[in-house]
Write an enzyme that holds these catalytic residues in place. Sequence first.
Site, mmCIF file in Angstrom:
data_model
loop_
_atom_site.group_PDB
_atom_site.id
_atom_site.type_symbol
_atom_site.label_atom_id
_atom_site.label_comp_id
_atom_site.label_asym_id
_atom_site.label_seq_id
_atom_site.Cartn_x
_atom_site.Cartn_y
_atom_site.Cartn_z
ATOM 1 N N SER A 126 0.814 -1.211 0.000
ATOM 2 C CA SER A 126 0.000 0.000 0.000
ATOM 3 C C SER A 126 0.855 1.271 0.000
ATOM 4 C CB SER A 126 -0.896 0.007 1.242
ATOM 5 O OG SER A 126 -1.707 1.156 1.229
ATOM 6 N N CYS A 183 -0.195 3.854 10.545
ATOM 7 C CA CYS A 183 0.486 4.908 9.808
ATOM 8 C C CYS A 183 1.150 5.864 10.792
ATOM 9 C CB CYS A 183 -0.451 5.690 8.904
ATOM 10 S SG CYS A 183 0.467 6.933 7.959
ATOM 11 N N GLY A 235 11.134 -4.416 3.022
ATOM 12 C CA GLY A 235 12.452 -4.639 2.433
ATOM 13 C C GLY A 235 12.555 -5.750 1.424
HETATM 14 C C1 LIG Z 1 5.952 6.234 0.041
HETATM 15 C C2 LIG Z 1 5.265 5.234 0.898
HETATM 16 C C3 LIG Z 1 3.907 5.361 1.167
HETATM 17 C C4 LIG Z 1 3.242 4.443 1.976
HETATM 18 N N1 LIG Z 1 1.915 4.566 2.189
HETATM 19 C C5 LIG Z 1 1.254 3.634 2.913
HETATM 20 C C6 LIG Z 1 -0.155 3.685 3.058
HETATM 21 O O1 LIG Z 1 -0.826 4.568 2.528
HETATM 22 N N2 LIG Z 1 -0.763 2.733 3.822
HETATM 23 C C7 LIG Z 1 -0.040 1.732 4.421
HETATM 24 O O2 LIG Z 1 -0.624 0.877 5.105
HETATM 25 N N3 LIG Z 1 1.290 1.640 4.273
HETATM 26 C C8 LIG Z 1 1.958 2.566 3.531
HETATM 27 N N4 LIG Z 1 3.307 2.457 3.358
HETATM 28 C C9 LIG Z 1 4.030 1.328 3.988
HETATM 29 C C10 LIG Z 1 4.241 0.189 2.984
HETATM 30 O O3 LIG Z 1 3.013 -0.330 2.548
HETATM 31 C C11 LIG Z 1 5.078 -0.934 3.614
HETATM 32 O O4 LIG Z 1 4.400 -1.441 4.733
HETATM 33 C C12 LIG Z 1 6.432 -0.462 4.073
HETATM 34 O O5 LIG Z 1 6.954 0.484 3.187
HETATM 35 C C13 LIG Z 1 7.434 -1.607 4.194
HETATM 36 O O6 LIG Z 1 7.647 -2.251 2.965
HETATM 37 P P1 LIG Z 1 8.894 -1.906 1.996
HETATM 38 O O7 LIG Z 1 10.132 -1.971 2.838
HETATM 39 O O8 LIG Z 1 8.847 -2.951 0.939
HETATM 40 O O9 LIG Z 1 8.672 -0.532 1.469
HETATM 41 C C14 LIG Z 1 3.972 3.372 2.545
HETATM 42 C C15 LIG Z 1 5.332 3.244 2.280
HETATM 43 C C16 LIG Z 1 5.986 4.150 1.469
HETATM 44 C C17 LIG Z 1 7.453 3.971 1.202
#
Ligand SMILES: Cc1cc2nc3c(=O)[nH]c(=O)nc-3n(C[C@H](O)[C@H](O)[C@H](O)COP(=O)(O)O)c2cc1C
Lengths: 253, 253, 310, 310
Positions: free
Chosen positions: D20, D127, D241
């Site tokens: 998300s 969040c 990650g």
């Molecule tokens: C730019 C950005 C926006 C995000 N917006 C949301 C969001 O709207 N809702 C949510 O539940 N998580 C949000 N996240 C969290 C991601 O869904 C995810 O849980 C988190 O980034 C860890 O995964 P990753 O390391 O693959 O990025 C956001 C992350 C990023 C980087």
Amino acid sequence: MKREWMTILEHQTIARDTYRLVLQGDIVRDITEPGQFVHIQVGSGTYLRRPVSISDFDFEKKTMTLLYKVMGKGTEDLTRKSVGESLDVLGPGGRGFPVDQVDDDHVLLIGGGIGVPPLYNLAKQLKAKGIQITTLLGFQSADDAFLLDEFEELGEVFVSTNDGTLGRKGFVTDWISEVKATVDRYFTCGPTVMLKAVSEQLADLPGYISMEERMGCGIGACFACVVPSHDEKGYRRICCDGPVFEAKEVVLA
Amino acid sequence: MKREWMTILEHQTIARDTYRLVLQGDIVRDITEPGQFVHIQVGSGTYLRRPVSISDFDFEKKTMTLLYKVMGKGTEDLTRKSVGESLDVLGPGGRGFPVDQVDDDHVLLIGGGIGVPPLYNLAKQLKAKGIQITTLLGFQSADDAFLLDEFEELGEVFVSTNDGTLGRKGFVTDWISEVKATVDRYFTCGPTVMLKAVSEQLADLPGYISMEERMGCGIGACFACVVPSHDEKGYRRICCDGPVFEAKEVVLA
Amino acid sequence: MKLSQSLPGLQLKNPVMPASGCFAFGKEFAQFYDLSELGAVIMKAATGEKRFGNGTPRVAETARGMLNAIGLQNPGVDAIIEEEIPFLSTFDTSIIANVAGSTVEEYVEVAAKISAHVHALELNISCPNVKEGGVQFGTDPMLAEEVTAQVVEASEVPVYVKLSPNVTNIVDMAKAVEKGGAAGLSMINTLTGMRIDPKTRKPIIANQTGGLSGAAIKPVAIRMIHQVYQEVNLPIIGMGGVETADDVIEFLLAGASAVAIGSANFKNPLICKEIIDELPRALETYGFTSIEEVIGGAHDEKARAGIFRA
Amino acid sequence: MKLSQSLPGLQLKNPVMPASGCFAFGKEFAQFYDLSELGAVIMKAATGEKRFGNGTPRVAETARGMLNAIGLQNPGVDAIIEEEIPFLSTFDTSIIANVAGSTVEEYVEVAAKISAHVHALELNISCPNVKEGGVQFGTDPMLAEEVTAQVVEASEVPVYVKLSPNVTNIVDMAKAVEKGGAAGLSMINTLTGMRIDPKTRKPIIANQTGGLSGAAIKPVAIRMIHQVYQEVNLPIIGMGGVETADDVIEFLLAGASAVAIGSANFKNPLICKEIIDELPRALETYGFTSIEEVIGGAHDEKARAGIFRA
Ligand SMILES: Cc1cc2nc3c(=O)[nH]c(=O)nc-3n(C[C@H](O)[C@H](O)[C@H](O)COP(=O)(O)O)c2cc1C
Ligand SMILES: Cc1cc2nc3c(=O)[nH]c(=O)nc-3n(C[C@H](O)[C@H](O)[C@H](O)COP(=O)(O)OP(=O)(O)OC[C@H]3O[C@@H](n4cnc5c(N)ncnc54)[C@H](O)[C@@H]3O)c2cc1C
Ligand SMILES: Cc1cc2nc3c(=O)[nH]c(=O)nc-3n(C[C@H](O)[C@H](O)[C@H](O)COP(=O)(O)OP(=O)(O)OC[C@H]3O[C@@H](n4cnc5c(N)ncnc54)[C@H](O)[C@@H]3O)c2cc1C
Ligand SMILES: Cc1cc2nc3c(=O)[nH]c(=O)nc-3n(C[C@H](O)[C@H](O)[C@H](O)COP(=O)(O)O)c2cc1C
Ligand code: FES
Ligand code: FES
């Protein structure tokens, strides 16, 4: 928009901490307007891509020229890439200057520092359409200046430097009052404070400004790069709605 | 022990996924025993240094030879370093085989896979002291074998491979019963299961084993690399008390 | 530029010291440079009796960081006093003892014994790698306050309490140990993490979980220091991913008065000395004229940075 | 190799989906590949009204990771239903709506409206970037249970609750939302972090703090999933990650049934598709014969991995 490993054809320094990088690849064929940018993954030492404007391009040769200044880790690492290596590029991104819609007699280009590059191909295209061009270029110092000869081939150029080592001492905006009377429209790119000053001084003229903001995705999906807008939608994404906007479209901080 | 940017003089593949790397620098002058190692920072893509044994060295030329096998990210990245580049090396680390204290007639060297390298300079030094050497070398397959000719110049060599593509099919330890009667002492390096089998089969002989463990600092400060010992102290650090131990000193898991 | 500074118990000639557990008792690093160059030295954890620690592997590499689960291996407080502190005392630097334990009694015993031989204590209520005790003291404000109070009572020197980042509310923990009489804070310890090897299908670390350290955790450290600086009036020794002089400045701006460098010593055994040497030039580059100006400089209520925070 | 799997509400053709907030509502990525290749799509957070979000800069780079503080910018639940879901529905993939809010009433309103149009909800109680409400729901087990129960009640489809890693005890949070009726878990959201720019002496992110994501936090995600898998009988969508097919396997071994990929989409917009393509070969390399065999495979009580965990 594509992700492509483009080949480095040329890479040399052209001013203090400033480099010219020529890349070849299919992405060039997708360029639609001057002022678009590419989003570069410099290497494993950086996490996010780095946005850099397309300063010039050649459809036939499938080449594009980027001019960049070393500002931190990403651009520093970029300087170490050699001719022949390939570079992970995403692009072309965003909307540039709508050159097709312009049919003025005389336009003003205003570039500050590393905001100058995207104006170059724009100038070439405007000139090709028979439009008269006056260009204001501002740099920190003579050592930082570049593209002067190139712009001079396309029209009249006025230069200013903060320390007075080249052209007039002061800001690029100091020239505006002297040249504004004769122009129909302006195009500008540079630091946000400059964009704000320019758009205020030229509030009575139509104009296009090219903006910068820290980006995540660079393709419109993360909402990192928003700028407030005057309409009901309330915002624009610089990476895909911009980086070029009509001056009256967005709210400059 | 020093941290030094050593120069890469040679770098080529010598067997499947196995490379020979020759480095030049002052660290070589600090080597005191065969079986010591260096701790290499491969680059910014890895966080921890990687321990690699010194397989051979030349005081005069200030060169050392490392033989390494690609096992993961660090060794993979290492393969991309070119002759002429420099490499961030910490060393020489630890205690090697106490060759000065050995005055036997006939010794047995037993090396398994990428455990073979540290035995090579040991063999040369033992031979120079007039000691007879028998060497058992074990590899996965013929494609993985290396240093065979080199060891043959120094004494009798028996080879085994897991798949029988070279020498006898089976484990390096299969040879032991046939050669143990004539030797006074053994020196071994290889996977822990092999070290354990060797030390059990040769329990009645004095022997030295070279061990491996994941390391943090590589200089004795973090206690990442401990192995239980039989004495009151209760442990040894492989990076500084070892990697070479008397077989009876440590507890093999 | 003057880099020196007084903190409770400590006359720091500069704000840089090695972090606990990453420098043992200094001997190994003394072959690389003169330890008198350091602002201070934080020793490896001391427990009442000698401890062997966890099984191996004890470390694993992660993205710009590492996991460790050493398990507080150390020779015990008596051996540290007899065999390790005398060597460190030959250098012109402050010595901080890292005090660990499984029970309040053990913490108190270690503190009482060792405090006569060092300049300050770092009370380690945050080691994620030992099963008994440690974790609760570091995550429950009431227990943290209690053990702090007792250790402060038993100690002859100021006590810095080392906080764990594995908590919902770091400010609550900081306030609790402030109430317990802490003279300062040390933050952060490692974030609990795990890596699994797809080849073996098992956690890489024998202890399964380990503590995450290194550049990867720096943003968490900076955030917590920034938060705590606003709410608690104690000097902070900051740590978690310091690798460069710029990182030191970032920690000080967030609110740390000094920094400790841990895992980076493994990448480069000369890192503490190199950063100390670079610091004056780095401070000048950013236009700072004193260390005091940097400390807490990222806070709006900038005025606070000037006051003495101990 | 069969990569497909049923989870509550979801028929996943493979265990990979965008996370998300990192994929908006799919349009931008649809120019790079056919979204029907994805196991599912998790949409950007929906709130009751449209939100502009935080000031800029909203992102900052960190060591193998990034900070973001977008502030839940979105056009509001009605606009999402009208303008975004119809586009996503043209693809042959499951759609998960990320539901956010400042009050229980807002969560319930969004869930009630959007659940008729998607296959599952991801309840975002974690969040870190909005001032009101969000944080407490994600760190207080009682509030988490309560909001979960009400959203489950209001929703026509199964509810996965997205947990925050910024807590002392992740298992308590997981158990609380299990009690509240969650059909699954989604973990982890970002770790709260900060970066300060020595040039400006200010936090880089306008909101000061941001959420840390990317490879840097993977060990924390793996640890938490490993912990929760042992204690809670709900399927887990793992994230934090993921950058490679090996990472997917690591998450599944820890106990996730599927993974979501966030920040890595910014490095390479084709990452989800590339990982899906590579996964069968990677699974074979490590000797796996089915997805089921991988899930929870790092746990000693291996037998559990076989049972249906929903
Ligand atoms: C730019 C950005 C926006 C995000 N917006 C949301 C969001 O709207 N809702 C949510 O539940 N998580 C949000 N996240 C969290 C991601 O869904 C995810 O849980 C988190 O980034 C860890 O995964 P990753 O390391 O693959 O990025 C956001 C992350 C990023 C980087
Ligand atoms: C649409 C657009 C076009 C641009 N065109 C050019 C150009 O033609 N030539 C040129 O030299 N520069 C250009 N820039 C600025 C360039 O992107 C930054 O100088 C560069 O990203 C700095 O990266 P760094 O790693 O050197 O600095 P760091 O400070 O280490 O970068 C850290 C992070 O901040 C971001 N960042 C820092 N400064 C800027 C900035 N001014 N704008 C956006 N992100 C920033 C980086 O991308 C990175 O994510 C452009 C920026 C945008 C948005
Ligand atoms: C004293 C000593 C001498 C060695 N000599 C040699 C040699 O001469 N030639 C050679 O090819 N290999 C040697 N090794 C093994 C070599 O260190 C590992 O193969 C290498 O570290 C693997 O790194 P990687 O990044 O390729 O693998 P990865 O699995 O990606 O490494 C991840 C982490 O685990 C560590 N690690 C993985 N395997 C080992 C191992 N077997 N021993 C210690 N750490 C490990 C790495 O150092 C790194 O920290 C030696 C190890 C030790 C302890
Ligand atoms: C191998 C290792 C051992 C550690 N041992 C201790 C210890 O004994 N006591 C303690 O308080 N912290 C210990 N730590 C935590 C560090 O002191 C430090 O708080 C943490 O590693 C973050 O700093 P860094 O990112 O610079 O490593 C240890 C860290 C590592 C990597
Ligand atoms: S950078 Fe992601 S929307 Fe513009
Ligand atoms: S690796 Fe640190 S003590 Fe051996």
